[in-house]
Scaffold this active site. Sequence first.
Site, mmCIF file in Angstrom:
data_model
loop_
_atom_site.group_PDB
_atom_site.id
_atom_site.type_symbol
_atom_site.label_atom_id
_atom_site.label_comp_id
_atom_site.label_asym_id
_atom_site.label_seq_id
_atom_site.Cartn_x
_atom_site.Cartn_y
_atom_site.Cartn_z
ATOM 1 N N GLU A 49 -6.274 6.441 -5.697
ATOM 2 C CA GLU A 49 -5.944 7.564 -6.581
ATOM 3 C C GLU A 49 -6.514 8.868 -6.041
ATOM 4 O OE1 GLU A 49 -3.323 7.614 -8.548
ATOM 5 O OE2 GLU A 49 -4.209 5.968 -9.693
ATOM 6 N N HIS A 50 -5.667 9.890 -6.052
ATOM 7 C CA HIS A 50 -6.051 11.213 -5.537
ATOM 8 C C HIS A 50 -6.452 11.143 -4.064
ATOM 9 C CE1 HIS A 50 -5.636 13.660 -9.168
ATOM 10 N NE2 HIS A 50 -6.029 12.578 -9.831
ATOM 11 N N ASP A 52 -3.645 10.859 -1.786
ATOM 12 C CA ASP A 52 -2.411 11.106 -1.019
ATOM 13 C C ASP A 52 -2.248 12.548 -0.564
ATOM 14 O OD1 ASP A 52 -1.672 12.174 -3.506
ATOM 15 O OD2 ASP A 52 0.329 11.269 -3.505
ATOM 16 N N GLY A 139 1.665 9.530 -16.922
ATOM 17 C CA GLY A 139 1.093 9.177 -15.626
ATOM 18 C C GLY A 139 1.837 8.041 -14.944
ATOM 19 N N ASP A 193 4.288 9.097 -5.231
ATOM 20 C CA ASP A 193 5.205 8.695 -6.297
ATOM 21 C C ASP A 193 6.648 8.597 -5.799
ATOM 22 O OD1 ASP A 193 2.868 8.966 -7.692
ATOM 23 O OD2 ASP A 193 3.434 10.853 -8.653
HETATM 24 C C1 GLA Z 1 0.161 12.393 -9.253
HETATM 25 C C2 GLA Z 1 0.763 12.952 -7.973
HETATM 26 C C3 GLA Z 1 0.545 11.988 -6.809
HETATM 27 C C4 GLA Z 1 -0.917 11.578 -6.687
HETATM 28 C C5 GLA Z 1 -1.465 11.124 -8.039
HETATM 29 C C6 GLA Z 1 -2.950 10.858 -7.994
HETATM 30 O O1 GLA Z 1 0.845 11.239 -9.642
HETATM 31 O O2 GLA Z 1 2.142 13.165 -8.138
HETATM 32 O O3 GLA Z 1 1.009 12.580 -5.620
HETATM 33 O O4 GLA Z 1 -1.686 12.607 -6.141
HETATM 34 O O5 GLA Z 1 -1.218 12.088 -9.058
HETATM 35 O O6 GLA Z 1 -3.220 9.787 -7.166
#
Ligand code: GLA
Length: 403
Positions: A49-50, A52, A139, A193
């Site tokens: 998470e966080h 990318d 989310g 995503d």
């Molecule tokens: C959102 C963003 C993704 C990623 C997540 C956190 O979903 O669209 O690109 O950064 O937050 O992992």
Amino acid sequence: MVARSRLEVLAIRGSTSTLDSLVEAFRARAGRAPEGVWFAPGRVNLIGEHTDYSDGFVLPVAIDRGVLVAAARRADRRLRCWSLQEAGQLDVDLSALGPGRIEGWSAYPAGVAWELGQAELAEGAADLLIDGDVPAGAGLSSSAALECATALALADLQQQESAAPVRPDRVELARLARRAEVEAVGMPCGIMDQMASMLARAGHALFLDTRTLATEHLPLELDAAGLRLLVIDTRAPHRLVDGAYAERRAAVEAAARVLGVAALRDATVEQVQAAAGELGEPDRRRALHVVTENARVLRAVELLRAGELDRLGPLLAASHASLRADFEVSSPELDTAVEAAVAAGAVGARMTGAGFGGSALALVPDGLVEALAAGVGAAFAAAGFRSPKVLLVSPEGGARRLA
Ligand code: GLA
């Protein structure tokens, strides 16, 4: 009460009633039948998470909830969009498209039409009717699902038209879908995503290196492990998501500059700790999260390769703790969901997605699904939170044409 997705209902009933009613709804608005119907899934991120937007590793799973787009080309230069969930319709000349020019939900399909036009992959003149069952703001990447379903629909329709069709590859479409989100909608997201929604394979998690965009489909043997994947939608909408997300992004980019690396993907825990003074707080903790999270993804990949899903718990717990304390993107509702899920017997649980509200995921032994939903519901009631929604999800394949 554990909710089922529309795709699952479709499979259980063995009918096409959802598709038929979408086609009817399209006909009522556009005055003709659609040329086809496309689907793209939302996602949960198992771990990573966080990471990318630091060239790091991620391990998302596309889910059996997503967006359906019924579409037909137009002979003029107009783009019309309707939604079965959202009010208001878009009806514009293609010359009116462009970054920041369309507002509201239709900015997503309009942004995709614009990006595909710029890349000369599709003209973008079309009628689009959108239907979805990914809760928005939860989310679960409802926006990526909308972008990817639109991108594939427009690209496929264009291909149908061309004499010598060149089918754009899915990585290219994922890139354009992400650009639409960044430019047309102004959310500086990474590419996780859109890659998950475009490339996922049913029954698998997608191991993605966001630097090279190399992917590996790892079997997610839930049945063999006697586990279920649950999403706990806290129904506390993303708070401040745009500003706070951009702020986290700026912090990790600043940390990479201090450490003298291209991106935090290239940094080690030792480097971060040695530069504690220069980094300052909270940037030291922000960087520490990214570096430790990347290592957790690689460890989770090893467990998946070994078919040891039931051993993911400690990694999920460590990821959540790091997101809460170091990256500071969790929320009281998410912490409660994770704690209550584990107390009810989940093998592991953590927040998933950008955070600041939204959803948590839990890996739960088969027989404990209802008990977990009840436990989480009770914990939310005791804390005075709005009652959460618990969704049973299964690993879906990526975007595709359904009809
Ligand atoms: C959102 C963003 C993704 C990623 C997540 C956190 O979903 O669209 O690109 O950064 O937050 O992992």
